[in-house]
Design an enzyme around this catalytic site. Structure first.
Site, PDB file in Angstrom:
ATOM      1  N   ARG A 150      22.024  63.211  33.462  1.00 49.31           N
ATOM      2  CA  ARG A 150      22.612  64.153  34.409  1.00 49.31           C
ATOM      3  C   ARG A 150      23.225  63.347  35.554  1.00 49.31           C
ATOM      4  NH1 ARG A 150      18.261  66.602  37.555  1.00 49.31           N
ATOM      5  NH2 ARG A 150      19.049  65.298  39.226  1.00 49.31           N
ATOM      6  N   HIS A 172      20.721  68.342  40.043  1.00 50.87           N
ATOM      7  CA  HIS A 172      20.162  69.381  39.186  1.00 50.87           C
ATOM      8  C   HIS A 172      20.916  70.692  39.405  1.00 50.87           C
ATOM      9  CE1 HIS A 172      17.292  71.871  37.068  1.00 50.87           C
ATOM     10  NE2 HIS A 172      17.164  72.626  38.135  1.00 50.87           N
ATOM     11  N   TYR A 194      15.441  60.801  44.998  1.00 44.70           N
ATOM     12  CA  TYR A 194      14.476  60.408  43.973  1.00 44.70           C
ATOM     13  C   TYR A 194      15.030  59.460  42.914  1.00 44.70           C
ATOM     14  CZ  TYR A 194      16.705  64.450  41.659  1.00 44.70           C
ATOM     15  OH  TYR A 194      17.606  65.343  41.136  1.00 44.70           O
TER      16      TYR A 194
END
Length: 391
Positions: free
Chosen positions: A280, A284, A293
């Site tokens: 990805r 998100h 993160y």
């Protein structure tokens, strides 16, 4: 004292475990070189350079749609958006393996599959604008509504596949009749009970189902290493479901693997679990900040494995990417961007009473009563305003 950020993971794939790239089916390397595979080469022998250009076109258009939707959300035109950036090959490749009678149960990021199935992609944006519960006729393209409840749609897909089987539309030998069902979900969904229950039911009923996991390595901020200790595809073995791992950034391999799984399903061979190992590249959703993160080095590592770049390099290497074609695709992408912006800017709010429509397939006494109460409630405001002006 400000909260500390979680430790950011290395960008390197692991030699084993859920992030290994060992055993992936790959037909195009990241540099566009053709890899020959005795199992899958026969499945793509019919794929022409024109077909490959069609896949390239699909991926470019889907990415343009995705970028326009992201920009519209940032401008306040959409409430939320889930990007498919970086996952175009897994979606376009698998989507192109489908036949018209096959049925798709997506999650909420399968914009590439929707495009291949013939949807006007702006219909997807009605849900993210908050003006429709879905946005399209599911029967028109055999493409179900997006499902935001993680993993729940895999059970719906399994039930539908069992129905197809009981209707006698499997294993007849008629390519116009035999039907498969495919459901798409992410690596994080594999930790949900629904997905595991779907695998149980699909296995014991030999359902004509392809469970297509897009392992994009992040379930929001949780890495795949927090979802599994082994490759996602290995879970199929515990249910007795044949499984395969494919390079999800390779559109040709994604096509071949899905084609094989769909043929197994249509012929009566039962379910297959496909793990498309991809990444990805965006957030998100537009409410997420991936810099909290994951590292810039990791993102760069996967940017160098961009699925569109990979196919472009291959087509260039075999001298099948004329400039006229590239110009046509660029013009089509620009037109799509304009269509998306114009359509979204023209969206209007539906009547509030529409919330009572399509709740059930047949009239329902409780819904009818609630609609009547709400209509009276709304009318009271009009009556009150009229009485106030009369005074």
């Amino acid at each position: 004292m400000p909260p500390s950020r979680p430790a950011r993971r290395s960008h390197r794939v692991s030699p084993n475990g859920p992030l290994t790239d060992d055993g992936l089916v790959q037909l195009l390397t990241p540099t566009g070189a053709r890899v020959h595979d005795t199992t899958y080469d026969p499945l793509v022998a019919h794929v022409t350079p024109e077909d490959l250009r069609g896949m390239y076109r699909d991926m470019v258009l889907v990415r343009r749609f995705d970028s326009e939707a992201t920009a519209l959300q940032r401008q306040g035109e959409l409430g939320l958006w889930a990007q498919s950036l970086g996952q175009e090959a897994a979606q376009v490749g698998s989507g192109r393996a489908l036949r018209p009678q096959d049925y798709v149960f997506p999650s909420y990021r399968e914009h590439g599959v929707a495009h291949v199935r013939g949807l006007d992609l702006t219909d997807i944006l009605r849900q993210f604008r908050g003006i429709d519960h879905g946005g399209w006729d599911t029967e028109a393209h055999n493409f179900h509504l997006y499902t935001l409840v993680i993993g729940s749609h895999t059970l719906h897909a399994t039930g539908y596949a069992m129905g197809v089987q009981r209707d006698g539309a499997v294993g007849t030998g008629d390519p116009e009749r035999d039907t498969a069902v495919v459901t798409y979900f992410g690596d994080g969904a594999t930790a949900q009970g629904d997905v595991n229950e779907a695998l149980v039911f699909a296995a014991v009923n030999n359902a004509p189902l392809v469970l297509f996991c897009q392992n994009n390595q992040w379930a929001i901020s949780e890495p795949t290493t927090h979802q599994a200790r082994v490759p996602i595809a290995d879970r199929g073995k515990g249910f007795g479901v044949p499984s395969v791992r494919v390079d999800g950034n390779d559109v040709l391999a994604s096509y071949a693997v899905t084609l094989q799984a769909l043929e197994r399903a249509r012929s009566g061979g039962g379910p297959t679990l496909v793990e498309a190992f991809t990444y990805r590249m965006g957030a998100h959703t537009t409410s997420d900040d991936p810099t909290r993160y994951r590292s810039a080095a990791e993102e760069e590592y996967w940017r160098q494995r961009d699925p569109i770049d990979r196919l472009r390099l291959h087509l260039t290497a075999i001298d099948e990417l004329p400039q006229e074609f590239l110009d046509e695709v660029d013009a089509e992408a620009a037109a799509l961007g304009e269509h998306v912006r114009r359509t979204v800017h023209g969206f209007t709010a539906p009547p509030t009473s529409s919330m009572f429509e399509h709740v059930y397939s047949t009239p329902h006494a409780v819904v009818d009563a609630e609609r009547a109460w709400f209509e009276g409630y709304e009318a009271s405001f009009v009556t009150g305003a009229a009485e106030g002006s009369a005074r």
